[in-house]
Design an enzyme around this catalytic site. Structure first.
Site, PDB file in Angstrom:
ATOM      1  N   GLU A 204       0.993  -1.217  -0.036  1.00 49.17           N
ATOM      2  CA  GLU A 204      -0.039  -0.065  -0.106  1.00 49.17           C
ATOM      3  C   GLU A 204       1.141   1.396  -0.007  1.00 49.17           C
ATOM      4  O   GLU A 204       1.374   1.669   1.171  1.00 49.17           O
ATOM      5  CB  GLU A 204      -0.855  -0.038   1.208  1.00 49.17           C
ATOM      6  CG  GLU A 204      -1.772  -1.093   1.359  1.00 49.17           C
ATOM      7  CD  GLU A 204      -3.285  -1.047   0.098  1.00 49.17           C
ATOM      8  OE1 GLU A 204      -3.337   0.184   0.072  1.00 49.17           O
ATOM      9  OE2 GLU A 204      -3.622  -2.121  -0.059  1.00 49.17           O
ATOM     10  N   CYS A 238      -2.042   9.816   2.272  1.00 49.46           N
ATOM     11  CA  CYS A 238      -1.542   9.131   1.110  1.00 49.46           C
ATOM     12  C   CYS A 238      -2.704   9.484  -0.112  1.00 49.46           C
ATOM     13  O   CYS A 238      -1.987   9.613  -1.258  1.00 49.46           O
ATOM     14  CB  CYS A 238      -1.496   7.659   1.290  1.00 49.46           C
ATOM     15  SG  CYS A 238      -3.115   6.700   1.754  1.00 49.46           S
TER      16      CYS A 238
HETATM   17  P1  NAD Z   1       8.081   4.806   5.105  1.00 41.98           P
HETATM   18  O1  NAD Z   1       7.863   4.018   3.750  1.00 41.98           O
HETATM   19  O2  NAD Z   1       9.381   5.639   5.424  1.00 41.98           O
HETATM   20  O3  NAD Z   1       7.936   3.740   6.284  1.00 41.98           O
HETATM   21  C1  NAD Z   1       6.866   2.818   6.292  1.00 41.98           C
HETATM   22  C2  NAD Z   1       7.349   1.790   7.376  1.00 41.98           C
HETATM   23  O4  NAD Z   1       8.711   1.085   6.666  1.00 41.98           O
HETATM   24  C3  NAD Z   1       7.724   1.851   8.811  1.00 41.98           C
HETATM   25  O5  NAD Z   1       7.129   1.109   9.425  1.00 41.98           O
HETATM   26  C4  NAD Z   1       9.066   2.041   8.588  1.00 41.98           C
HETATM   27  O6  NAD Z   1       9.621   1.434  10.106  1.00 41.98           O
HETATM   28  C5  NAD Z   1       9.622   1.008   7.670  1.00 41.98           C
HETATM   29  N1  NAD Z   1      10.911   1.504   7.009  1.00 41.98           N
HETATM   30  C6  NAD Z   1      11.223   2.852   6.820  1.00 41.98           C
HETATM   31  N2  NAD Z   1      12.401   2.896   6.059  1.00 41.98           N
HETATM   32  C7  NAD Z   1      12.929   1.628   5.751  1.00 41.98           C
HETATM   33  C8  NAD Z   1      14.074   0.979   5.238  1.00 41.98           C
HETATM   34  N3  NAD Z   1      15.082   1.671   4.784  1.00 41.98           N
HETATM   35  N4  NAD Z   1      13.995  -0.518   5.221  1.00 41.98           N
HETATM   36  C9  NAD Z   1      13.032  -1.247   5.725  1.00 41.98           C
HETATM   37  N5  NAD Z   1      11.962  -0.592   6.527  1.00 41.98           N
HETATM   38  C10 NAD Z   1      11.907   0.481   6.312  1.00 41.98           C
HETATM   39  O7  NAD Z   1       6.709   5.804   5.087  1.00 41.98           O
HETATM   40  P2  NAD Z   1       6.349   6.758   6.116  1.00 41.98           P
HETATM   41  O8  NAD Z   1       7.270   8.100   5.864  1.00 41.98           O
HETATM   42  O9  NAD Z   1       6.173   6.240   7.395  1.00 41.98           O
HETATM   43  O10 NAD Z   1       5.030   7.050   5.444  1.00 41.98           O
HETATM   44  C11 NAD Z   1       4.551   8.043   4.352  1.00 41.98           C
HETATM   45  C12 NAD Z   1       4.393   7.218   3.068  1.00 41.98           C
HETATM   46  O11 NAD Z   1       3.357   6.181   3.236  1.00 41.98           O
HETATM   47  C13 NAD Z   1       3.909   8.133   2.202  1.00 41.98           C
HETATM   48  O12 NAD Z   1       4.489   7.877   0.811  1.00 41.98           O
HETATM   49  C14 NAD Z   1       2.425   7.735   1.750  1.00 41.98           C
HETATM   50  O13 NAD Z   1       1.823   8.061   0.655  1.00 41.98           O
HETATM   51  C15 NAD Z   1       2.296   6.253   2.058  1.00 41.98           C
HETATM   52  N6  NAD Z   1       1.149   5.702   2.658  1.00 41.98           N
HETATM   53  C16 NAD Z   1       0.393   5.147   1.766  1.00 41.98           C
HETATM   54  C17 NAD Z   1      -0.843   4.784   2.526  1.00 41.98           C
HETATM   55  C18 NAD Z   1      -1.767   3.624   1.657  1.00 41.98           C
HETATM   56  O14 NAD Z   1      -2.634   3.157   2.107  1.00 41.98           O
HETATM   57  N7  NAD Z   1      -1.408   3.423   0.291  1.00 41.98           N
HETATM   58  C19 NAD Z   1      -1.415   4.911   3.693  1.00 41.98           C
HETATM   59  C20 NAD Z   1      -0.424   5.868   4.381  1.00 41.98           C
HETATM   60  C21 NAD Z   1       0.758   6.307   3.878  1.00 41.98           C
END
Ligand code: NAD
Length: 452
Positions: A204, A238
């Site tokens: 997602e 998002c």
């Molecule tokens: P992110 O990708 O930085 O983090 C999400 C998860 O990934 C966290 O649990 C984090 O611990 C983990 N993570 C972060 N960096 C990592 C790495 N290098 N290796 C492995 N795991 C890692 O996202 P965010 O900043 O927390 O959230 C924002 C993003 O999420 C935006 O792009 C937004 O559009 C998206 N989002 C999508 C939805 C959806 O339903 N499609 C909903 C909410 C947010």
């Protein structure tokens, strides 16, 4: 973590009675701790509007649980059909079966909802669940761990807290399914990690969700909906409109409508409890950097300049298309307005870029709605309203291409978290001997008959 996974994988799926009991308990625990959940999120954000948390973190989760409880009996039932007529009177069925242990990884922007909604689907399907909340919203993450312990045993639902290193280990485990919500960039890392064990994935993700406004649509009406969708949670959604496409001669009028609507919705945003903060100083800086090198005349800040972790609603008219503001997901309270020659050019603009999570269309013309629906690709299409499609239990929610793969919510969540097992029941009457060697002349005649 791996030891915990192995131990959970050695246990049977949750029984139907246990699933129902836990989902009911979960609803009670959420209601009982509603104020604590809202306070933890607000602490993580420096300030998050209470009503936004009530709507997007509490109400939506309770709705998902209630919808699931209402339909689960029907969802778990095997569906049986007669086999194709050539195999009559055998039977076929599809039996939903728990996958095993499902991993749920969540982002920080709706840190409670995006753990609970996938959890509900996973539990409904009978899975055990390992959760990795976002480390960015640490108070909410710690509270989630406590609340899960009130409902589930650690062998049913286990919460792992930790940083990016832990997130990497988490996504590298041989889980039976992993639902990851987060950015497209990190989604690629997760997919690489999961590939080691061929862990099935639901991604997602995010991206740039455009708004397309038909030339005949009333701008005040469009502005009202866009302002709600864009500045809810200060744009950290998002599904937030990422940029608007509109014909050039309507930009000035749209700008006026948006400014008026923002001023009405968030008078004095910096001192307004309805307007949420940016989650942390790093994201505040990232957003401020997005405005670098854009001529001041093109930037319209509404209200006083942001203070602390608040960033004022900001409109940007016709930024260069190669500027980072038009190349990366904004995920904050800045909204570019991009001019296009006409609707066809707007559609072309969208189709030349990554497939968005949502495409918003404002139009009352059925032909235009049909054209946009049929000639564009996006996770979802929302016509004449922003955000609320997320809350529809009967609409699968998910992206396509760069904005994700797979979907959940309602029945689709149950399907995503289940293995829909095909079962074939051979009847006692069996004509299959007629289609195996040795192929005698009577069998050849029979096969010719089947191939008519
Ligand atoms: P992110 O990708 O930085 O983090 C999400 C998860 O990934 C966290 O649990 C984090 O611990 C983990 N993570 C972060 N960096 C990592 C790495 N290098 N290796 C492995 N795991 C890692 O996202 P965010 O900043 O927390 O959230 C924002 C993003 O999420 C935006 O792009 C937004 O559009 C998206 N989002 C999508 C939805 C959806 O339903 N499609 C909903 C909410 C947010």
């Amino acid at each position: 973590m791996n030891k915990q996974l192995k131990s959970m994988q050695s246990l049977p799926p949750l029984s139907f009675a246990t699933r129902v009991k836990h989902l009911k308990q979960l609803a009670v625990v959420i209601k009982k701790n509603q104020d604590k959940i809202i306070a933890a999120i607000s602490q993580d954000f420096s300030h998050r509007c209470t009503e936004e948390s009530l709507l997007a973190e509490i109400m939506v989760c309770l709705d998902e649980i209630n919808h699931t409880l209402k339909h689960i009996k029907q969802w778990v039932r095997a569906k049986t059909w007669h086999a194709d007529w050539k195999f009559y009177p055998s039977k076929c069925s599809v039996t939903p079966q728990a996958k095993g242990v499902v991993g749920v990884m969540a982002p920080w922007n709706y840190p409670f909802n995006l753990v609970i909604e996938p959890l509900v689907a996973a539990i409904a399907a009978g899975n055990r669940v390992m959760i990795k909340p976002s480390e960015v919203t640490e108070h909410t993450a710690a509270l989630i761990k406590d609340l899960m312990a009130e409902v589930f045993s650690p062998d049913e639902v286990y919460v792992v807290l930790g940083d990016v290193g832990v997130a990497n280990q988490f996504s590298s485990m041989p889980l039976d399914h992993l639902l990851f919500t987060g950015s497209s960039e990190v989604g690629k890392i997760i997919m690489r990690n999961a590939s080691e064990h061929l862990t099935p994935l639901t991604l997602e993700l995010g991206g740039k969700s455009p708004v397309l406004i038909d030339n005949n649509y009333a701008l005040e009406k469009a502005a009202k909906s866009i302002v709600k969708g864009k500045w809810f949670n200060a744009g950290q959604t998002c599904l937030a409109p990422d940029y608007i496409l509109i014909e050039k001669d309507r930009i000035a009028a749209l700008l006026d409508c948006l400014k008026q609507e923002v001023a009405k919705t968030y008078p004095d945003p910096n001192n307004n409890l309805d307007y949420s903060c940016i989650v942390n100083p790093q994201h505040q800086q990232r957003l401020q950097d997005l405005l670098k090198d854009i001529p001041a005349a093109n930037i319209h800040t509404i209200g006083t300049p942001g203070q602390g972790q608040k960033l004022s609603p900001t409109l940007v008219v016709d930024p260069p298309l190669t500027h980072p503001i038009m190349e990366s997901e904004i995920f904050g309270p800045i909204l570019p307005i991009v001019s296009c020659d006409d609707l066809a050019a707007g559609i072309q603009f969208i189709n030349q870029r990554d497939k968005p999570l949502t495409l918003y269309l404002f139009s009352n013309d059925h032909k235009i709605i049909q054209t946009v629906r049929e000639t564009t690709q996006s996770g979802s299409l929302a016509v004449n309203e922003t955000l609320v499609h997320f809350a529809q239990r009967n609409l699968p929610f998910g992206g396509i291409g760069n904005s994700g793969m797979g979907s959940y919510h309602g029945y689709q969540g149950f399907v995503t978290m289940s293995h829909m097992k095909s079962v074939y029941y051979q009847s006692k009457i069996n004509f299959n001997d007629m289609v195996r060697a040795p192929f005698t002349s009577i069998k050849r005649t029979f096969i010719s008959f089947l191939n008519r």
